[in-house]
Write a protein that holds these residues in place. Structure first.
Motif, short mmCIF file in Angstrom:
data_model
loop_
_atom_site.label_atom_id
_atom_site.label_comp_id
_atom_site.label_asym_id
_atom_site.label_seq_id
_atom_site.Cartn_x
_atom_site.Cartn_y
_atom_site.Cartn_z
N THR A 105 0.70 -0.91 0.04
CA THR A 105 -0.09 -0.02 0.09
C THR A 105 0.82 1.25 -0.05
OG1 THR A 105 -1.16 -1.04 1.15
CG2 THR A 105 -1.55 1.52 0.78
N ALA A 106 1.94 1.00 0.74
CA ALA A 106 2.74 2.09 1.05
C ALA A 106 3.27 2.23 0.02
CB ALA A 106 3.97 2.48 2.10
N LYS A 107 4.04 1.77 -0.58
CA LYS A 107 4.54 1.58 -2.29
C LYS A 107 3.32 2.33 -3.53
CE LYS A 107 7.88 -2.62 -1.68
NZ LYS A 107 8.11 -3.95 -2.87
N MET A 108 2.70 1.77 -3.43
CA MET A 108 1.47 2.63 -4.46
C MET A 108 0.89 4.16 -4.06
SD MET A 108 0.51 0.73 -6.59
CE MET A 108 2.03 -0.49 -6.32
N TYR A 109 1.25 3.97 -2.88
CA TYR A 109 1.48 5.87 -1.87
C TYR A 109 2.49 6.49 -3.14
CZ TYR A 109 -2.74 5.69 0.84
OH TYR A 109 -4.09 5.21 1.56
N ALA A 110 3.94 5.84 -2.86
CA ALA A 110 5.16 6.19 -2.80
C ALA A 110 5.21 7.10 -4.69
CB ALA A 110 5.89 5.75 -2.45
N LYS A 111 4.58 5.43 -5.00
CA LYS A 111 4.24 5.94 -6.76
C LYS A 111 2.93 7.16 -7.26
CE LYS A 111 3.19 3.09 -11.38
NZ LYS A 111 4.28 3.89 -12.03
N ALA A 112 2.15 6.79 -6.54
CA ALA A 112 0.75 7.79 -6.75
C ALA A 112 1.77 9.57 -6.46
CB ALA A 112 0.15 7.95 -5.86
N HIS A 113 2.26 9.33 -5.33
CA HIS A 113 2.86 11.23 -5.29
C HIS A 113 4.48 11.63 -5.53
CE1 HIS A 113 -1.64 12.03 -2.99
NE2 HIS A 113 -0.94 10.26 -3.28
N PHE A 114 4.98 10.24 -6.42
CA PHE A 114 6.42 10.84 -6.37
C PHE A 114 6.95 11.04 -7.90
CE2 PHE A 114 8.46 9.63 -2.24
CZ PHE A 114 8.80 11.16 -2.29
N GLU A 115 5.18 9.81 -8.76
CA GLU A 115 5.49 10.31 -10.27
C GLU A 115 3.99 10.86 -10.33
OE1 GLU A 115 6.61 6.65 -11.30
OE2 GLU A 115 6.96 5.73 -9.62
N GLY A 116 3.85 11.10 -12.43
CA GLY A 116 2.41 11.14 -12.96
C GLY A 116 1.50 12.51 -11.70
N ASP A 117 0.64 12.05 -12.06
CA ASP A 117 -0.28 12.98 -11.75
C ASP A 117 0.13 13.68 -11.14
OD1 ASP A 117 -1.71 13.40 -15.26
OD2 ASP A 117 -2.76 12.01 -14.06
N PHE A 118 0.63 13.82 -9.48
CA PHE A 118 0.43 13.66 -8.30
C PHE A 118 1.92 14.82 -7.56
CE2 PHE A 118 -4.35 12.05 -7.95
CZ PHE A 118 -4.60 13.12 -9.55
N GLU A 119 2.62 14.27 -8.97
CA GLU A 119 4.45 14.07 -8.60
C GLU A 119 5.06 15.88 -7.68
OE1 GLU A 119 8.76 13.74 -10.36
OE2 GLU A 119 6.41 13.67 -11.86
N ALA A 120 4.99 15.38 -6.69
CA ALA A 120 5.91 16.37 -5.66
C ALA A 120 6.65 16.22 -5.22
CB ALA A 120 4.49 16.36 -4.58
N ASP A 121 8.07 17.14 -4.56
CA ASP A 121 9.37 16.83 -4.18
C ASP A 121 9.18 16.35 -3.30
OD1 ASP A 121 10.56 18.37 -6.20
OD2 ASP A 121 9.15 19.97 -5.96
N PHE A 122 8.25 17.07 -2.17
CA PHE A 122 8.33 16.03 -1.12
C PHE A 122 6.78 15.76 -0.49
CE2 PHE A 122 11.58 18.98 -0.40
CZ PHE A 122 12.99 18.22 -0.08
N ILE A 123 6.66 14.83 0.09
CA ILE A 123 5.65 14.43 0.71
C ILE A 123 5.11 14.46 2.24
CG2 ILE A 123 5.15 13.15 -1.16
CD1 ILE A 123 5.22 10.47 0.09
N THR A 124 4.28 14.42 2.86
CA THR A 124 4.44 14.18 4.49
C THR A 124 3.76 13.71 4.65
OG1 THR A 124 1.46 15.05 4.98
CG2 THR A 124 4.09 17.07 5.32
N LEU A 125 4.11 11.95 5.71
CA LEU A 125 3.88 10.86 6.05
C LEU A 125 3.83 11.32 7.64
CD1 LEU A 125 6.75 9.06 4.31
CD2 LEU A 125 4.37 9.52 3.35
N SER A 126 2.67 10.09 7.75
CA SER A 126 2.24 9.96 9.56
C SER A 126 3.69 8.09 9.53
CB SER A 126 0.87 9.92 9.47
OG SER A 126 0.71 9.34 10.87
N PRO A 127 4.59 8.20 10.94
CA PRO A 127 4.72 7.32 11.05
C PRO A 127 4.24 6.78 11.81
CG PRO A 127 5.79 8.81 11.52
CD PRO A 127 4.65 9.28 11.56
N TYR A 128 3.41 6.22 12.55
CA TYR A 128 2.81 5.75 13.91
C TYR A 128 2.67 4.63 13.63
CZ TYR A 128 4.20 10.06 16.55
OH TYR A 128 4.76 11.03 16.92
N MET A 129 2.84 4.21 12.78
CA MET A 129 2.31 2.43 12.11
C MET A 129 3.53 1.81 12.58
SD MET A 129 -0.44 1.87 9.59
CE MET A 129 -0.36 0.06 9.59
N GLY A 130 5.04 2.72 12.23
CA GLY A 130 6.32 1.75 12.37
C GLY A 130 6.65 2.05 11.65
#
Length: 290
Positions: A105-130
């Motif tokens: 799931t996280a790999k797909m989020y990374a692909k969605a927001h580091f590539e393609g239509d929604f590409e950004a330089d930085f993204i914010t994450l919540s690490p409280y699952m570990g």
């Protein structure tokens, strides 16, 4: 290699620490802009004007996806077009998406927001699952072209519910999270001295500012809490390192600056004036600390 962290560091050196938050609710848009336009077109027009007015005085722009998701497909098209315009202007983009999931799931989020239509330089994450919820983003980090800002010690009152709990070591939970990010980022330190696993560190707990800056010495901070949430320039200054090492977000304060004096037709100019005022106020506070 001119990494994204070096670009952000240099942008702060040149322009100051202001991060313009494009958390654009439709009701923020002046009536003369929204009339006769679709929701999508009105938001894009407003955002473009704010970007044009502030790009030379802002280190970066943060786009909060929730404001666009709430409007459905028309909102997401406005989000996409806003990101495209920021890339066209060669602005540094933080996509505020606060994802927190593991494995595929996280790999797909990374692909969605580091590539393609929604590409950004930085993204914010919540690490409280570990920390395994952060690891799937590392293949993008290792290129030097992408970075993250992970929630560490946030500015909201509810931060005390979990982030401030004591651990067996005597540290708070947020100390442990920050330490883990520091350890994970040590392999990727850029020429500027900071690694691309940044932390979201709110400036509303001023008594901890100097200690956090020292503890997380080469972590770059995304600093919320200034302005509307009560954080002051002198508070922010303690979370910086000689005026760098972080960017300070302002969303409503900049987007709605035109409402202070009823200057609806000059909304973009008012945004620019507020960004400059904020930049100069923080620069003065940094100088006063020395």
């Amino acid at each position: 290699m001119n990494s994204i962290m070096d670009k952000l560091y240099n942008a702060v050196e040149e322009k100051g620490v202001v991060c313009v938050g494009l958390d654009t609710a439709f009701e923020y848009i002046p009536q003369h802009i929204s009339e006769g336009r679709s929701v999508e077109d009105a938001i894009v027009k407003f955002n473009k004007d704010i970007i044009d007015a502030t790009i030379d005085v802002a280190a970066c722009f943060k786009v909060q996806i929730a404001y666009y998701e709430a409007l459905g497909m028309k909102g997401m098209m406005a989000y996409k077009k806003t990101l495209e315009y920021l890339r066209e202007k060669e602005a540094i983009i933080i996509a505020d998406i606060k994802r927190g999931d593991i494995a595929a799931t996280a790999k797909m989020y990374a692909k969605a927001h580091f590539e393609g239509d929604f590409e950004a330089d930085f993204i914010t994450l919540s690490p409280y699952m570990g920390m395994d919820s952060v690891e799937p983003y590392l293949p993008y980090i290792t290129t030097g072209k992408k970075g993250i800002f992970s929630l560490v010690r946030t500015s909201n009152k509810g931060a005390e519910d979990i982030e401030y709990l004591d651990t067996a070591s005597g540290d708070k939970v947020y100390h442990v999270v920050g330490d883990r990010l520091m350890d994970m980022g040590k392999e990727y330190v850029a020429d500027c001295g900071y690694h691309p696993l940044g932390g979201v560190i709110g400036c509303t707990h001023v008594e901890e500012g100097k200690a956090l800056r020292k503890r997380f010495s080469n972590m770059f901070f995304l600093i919320p809490g200034y302005g509307a949430q009560g954080g002051k320039a002198e508070d922010v200054a303690m979370y910086l390192n000689n005026g760098n090492g972080g960017v300070v977000n302002s969303s409503r304060g900049i987007l709605l600056a035109y409402k202070k004096d009823g200057r609806e037709k000059e909304y973009a100019l008012c945004a620019r004036e507020e960004a400059i005022r904020m930049r100069d106020e923080i620069r003065k506070a940094v100088a006063d600390l020395k």
